[in-house]
Design a protein around this motif. Sequence first.
Motif, PDB file in Angstrom:
ATOM      1  N   PHE A   6      97.463  41.576   4.277  1.00 22.83           N
ATOM      2  CA  PHE A   6      96.601  42.506   3.544  1.00 22.83           C
ATOM      3  C   PHE A   6      97.035  42.663   2.087  1.00 22.83           C
ATOM      4  N   MET A   7      98.330  42.575   1.821  1.00 25.75           N
ATOM      5  CA  MET A   7      98.797  42.666   0.426  1.00 25.75           C
ATOM      6  C   MET A   7      98.250  41.493  -0.390  1.00 25.75           C
ATOM      7  N   TYR A   8      98.255  40.292   0.170  1.00 31.81           N
ATOM      8  CA  TYR A   8      97.718  39.143  -0.552  1.00 31.81           C
ATOM      9  C   TYR A   8      96.209  39.261  -0.723  1.00 31.81           C
ATOM     10  N   ARG A   9      95.527  39.807   0.271  1.00 34.29           N
ATOM     11  CA  ARG A   9      94.082  40.046   0.137  1.00 34.29           C
ATOM     12  C   ARG A   9      93.836  41.060  -0.987  1.00 34.29           C
ATOM     13  N   LEU A  10      94.667  42.084  -1.061  1.00 30.95           N
ATOM     14  CA  LEU A  10      94.542  43.094  -2.108  1.00 30.95           C
ATOM     15  C   LEU A  10      94.735  42.457  -3.489  1.00 30.95           C
ATOM     16  N   ALA A  11      95.714  41.576  -3.599  1.00 31.09           N
ATOM     17  CA  ALA A  11      95.956  40.890  -4.875  1.00 31.09           C
ATOM     18  C   ALA A  11      94.765  40.017  -5.265  1.00 31.09           C
ATOM     19  N   LYS A  19     100.602  42.935 -13.366  1.00 32.95           N
ATOM     20  CA  LYS A  19     101.858  42.439 -13.925  1.00 32.95           C
ATOM     21  C   LYS A  19     103.012  42.707 -12.961  1.00 32.95           C
ATOM     22  N   ALA A  20     102.832  43.662 -12.054  1.00 31.45           N
ATOM     23  CA  ALA A  20     103.876  43.993 -11.076  1.00 31.45           C
ATOM     24  C   ALA A  20     103.852  42.977  -9.939  1.00 31.45           C
ATOM     25  N   ARG A  21     105.029  42.600  -9.494  1.00 31.75           N
ATOM     26  CA  ARG A  21     105.115  41.687  -8.348  1.00 31.75           C
ATOM     27  C   ARG A  21     104.552  42.380  -7.116  1.00 31.75           C
ATOM     28  N   LEU A  22     104.069  41.573  -6.215  1.00 33.06           N
ATOM     29  CA  LEU A  22     103.474  42.098  -4.993  1.00 33.06           C
ATOM     30  C   LEU A  22     104.477  42.927  -4.198  1.00 33.06           C
ATOM     31  N   SER A  23     105.733  42.481  -4.174  1.00 38.60           N
ATOM     32  CA  SER A  23     106.749  43.231  -3.431  1.00 38.60           C
ATOM     33  C   SER A  23     106.998  44.604  -4.068  1.00 38.60           C
ATOM     34  N   LYS A  24     106.906  44.683  -5.393  1.00 43.65           N
ATOM     35  CA  LYS A  24     107.073  45.971  -6.076  1.00 43.65           C
ATOM     36  C   LYS A  24     105.895  46.899  -5.764  1.00 43.65           C
ATOM     37  N   ARG A  25     104.707  46.334  -5.732  1.00 48.43           N
ATOM     38  CA  ARG A  25     103.521  47.123  -5.373  1.00 48.43           C
ATOM     39  C   ARG A  25     103.651  47.651  -3.947  1.00 48.43           C
TER      40      ARG A  25
END
Length: 164
Positions: free
Chosen positions: A96-101, A109-115
């Motif tokens: 879901f995080m990749y779908r959100l991206a 600009k924030a990395r996915l892991s930071k988000r």
Amino acid sequence: MSKMTNEQRRTIYGMATQLGIYEKNNPNDNLHALVYGLTGKESISELTISDAGTVISELIRLKEGQNLPRKSKATSNQAHRPGMITPDQVKKVWYFMYRLAELDVEPSKARLSKRLCGIIEKNLHISAFEKDPFRFVTFDQGIKLIEIVKKLVQNEKRKRKISI
């Protein structure tokens, strides 16, 4: 621009297989979501040498993050700590995080892991660190986290349909 090399292609598929994000003959797997999120390209065969380098760098970062809990002898023989988030839950959250991206109008600009850490801290009220965001997430919190991230994706999809 030059197409990626055969060695880069093998590296991408090999690392994705090790991470468990590649499903053969599935263009909607997490590897393709990652590639699309990083490069905007739907097919791995479309990648340039530069794009492939970006994808490989992200796969290396994910692999390093995945290996962190396994470095200590206490956790090296156990894939899952009882009572804590399961590997399948982790995969679902990243899906879901990749779908959100993918739905970002402008790439963040924030990395996915930071988000993800921000989402965990805000909604679950527990500490989360980029290198191991799921370290303190329990099984029940994992269920809640999946629903939270899924809802974020649904809200973004709804917003985009309204504005288009």
